[in-house]
Design a protein around this motif. Structure first.
Motif, PDB file in Angstrom:
ATOM      1  N   LEU A  18       1.731   6.851  -6.634  1.00 56.98           N
ATOM      2  CA  LEU A  18       0.890   8.126  -6.912  1.00 56.98           C
ATOM      3  C   LEU A  18       1.276   9.314  -6.604  1.00 56.98           C
ATOM      4  O   LEU A  18       1.229  10.276  -7.627  1.00 56.98           O
ATOM      5  N   HIS A  19       2.100   9.468  -5.571  1.00 59.54           N
ATOM      6  CA  HIS A  19       2.774  10.686  -5.252  1.00 59.54           C
ATOM      7  C   HIS A  19       3.764  11.255  -6.248  1.00 59.54           C
ATOM      8  O   HIS A  19       3.749  12.332  -6.340  1.00 59.54           O
ATOM      9  N   SER A  61      -7.770   7.099  -0.559  1.00 58.64           N
ATOM     10  CA  SER A  61      -7.037   7.483   0.663  1.00 58.64           C
ATOM     11  C   SER A  61      -6.353   8.467   0.507  1.00 58.64           C
ATOM     12  O   SER A  61      -6.269   9.472   1.123  1.00 58.64           O
ATOM     13  N   TYR A  62      -5.451   8.287  -0.637  1.00 59.17           N
ATOM     14  CA  TYR A  62      -4.175   9.236  -0.837  1.00 59.17           C
ATOM     15  C   TYR A  62      -4.862  10.748  -1.074  1.00 59.17           C
ATOM     16  O   TYR A  62      -4.365  11.579  -0.681  1.00 59.17           O
ATOM     17  N   LEU A 105       2.048  12.500   4.489  1.00 57.94           N
ATOM     18  CA  LEU A 105       2.613  12.933   5.721  1.00 57.94           C
ATOM     19  C   LEU A 105       4.020  11.849   5.581  1.00 57.94           C
ATOM     20  O   LEU A 105       5.154  12.324   5.793  1.00 57.94           O
ATOM     21  N   PHE A 106       3.522  10.772   5.539  1.00 55.82           N
ATOM     22  CA  PHE A 106       4.495   9.621   5.807  1.00 55.82           C
ATOM     23  C   PHE A 106       5.587   9.543   4.600  1.00 55.82           C
ATOM     24  O   PHE A 106       6.729   9.569   4.857  1.00 55.82           O
ATOM     25  N   ILE A 107       5.074   9.864   3.441  1.00 50.96           N
ATOM     26  CA  ILE A 107       6.031   9.940   2.250  1.00 50.96           C
ATOM     27  C   ILE A 107       6.847  11.008   2.453  1.00 50.96           C
ATOM     28  O   ILE A 107       8.184  11.073   2.226  1.00 50.96           O
ATOM     29  N   GLU A 108       6.485  12.222   2.992  1.00 53.70           N
ATOM     30  CA  GLU A 108       7.402  13.217   3.136  1.00 53.70           C
ATOM     31  C   GLU A 108       8.518  12.991   4.169  1.00 53.70           C
ATOM     32  O   GLU A 108       9.446  13.336   4.149  1.00 53.70           O
ATOM     33  N   ARG A 126       0.826  -1.082   0.096  1.00 52.05           N
ATOM     34  CA  ARG A 126       0.048  -0.193  -0.193  1.00 52.05           C
ATOM     35  C   ARG A 126       0.917   1.049  -0.086  1.00 52.05           C
ATOM     36  O   ARG A 126       0.784   2.350  -0.777  1.00 52.05           O
ATOM     37  N   LEU A 127       1.878   1.172   0.821  1.00 50.53           N
ATOM     38  CA  LEU A 127       2.616   2.360   1.019  1.00 50.53           C
ATOM     39  C   LEU A 127       3.401   2.428  -0.507  1.00 50.53           C
ATOM     40  O   LEU A 127       3.592   3.534  -0.968  1.00 50.53           O
TER      41      LEU A 127
END
Length: 98
Positions: free
Chosen positions: A54-55, A80-81, A90-93, A47-48
């Motif tokens: 997608l990011h 969700s994204y 936030l997690f990706i950043e 999922r991440l």
């Protein structure tokens, strides 16, 4: 009105407080190995990965081709994204801060 969490209670608060106290990848592996099945943990990682792609503006077709993850799953993660409380972003950043 702001985003309402799907579930929030003292037990989950306690879980998150404990996770925030883990200091190494090894500690995370030890804890999550006890907490989750292998399939659950792999699903979290997938999922991440989809959220990261997608990011980075990959298309659904590119993500499906590169990962083998179904379009339906990609769509769910995409919603969700895009419309969730911003946790994926936030997690990706935060991962980029390493």
């Amino acid at each position: 009105m702001g985003y309402r969490y799907k579930i929030q209670n003292k037990d989950i608060d306690n879980l998150f407080k404990g996770i925030l106290k883990l200091e190494t990848i090894e500690e995370c592996y030890d804890f999550f190995d006890d907490l989750c099945t292998i399939n659950e943990l792999e699903a979290f990682g997938q999922r991440l990965l989809v959220a990261q792609m997608l990011h980075e503006k990959f298309t659904y077709q590119e993500i499906e081709s590169k990962t083998g993850i179904s379009a339906a799953t990609i769509s769910k993660i995409s919603k969700s994204y895009a419309y969730g409380p911003g946790g994926y972003k936030l997690f990706i950043e935060k991962l980029k801060e390493e």
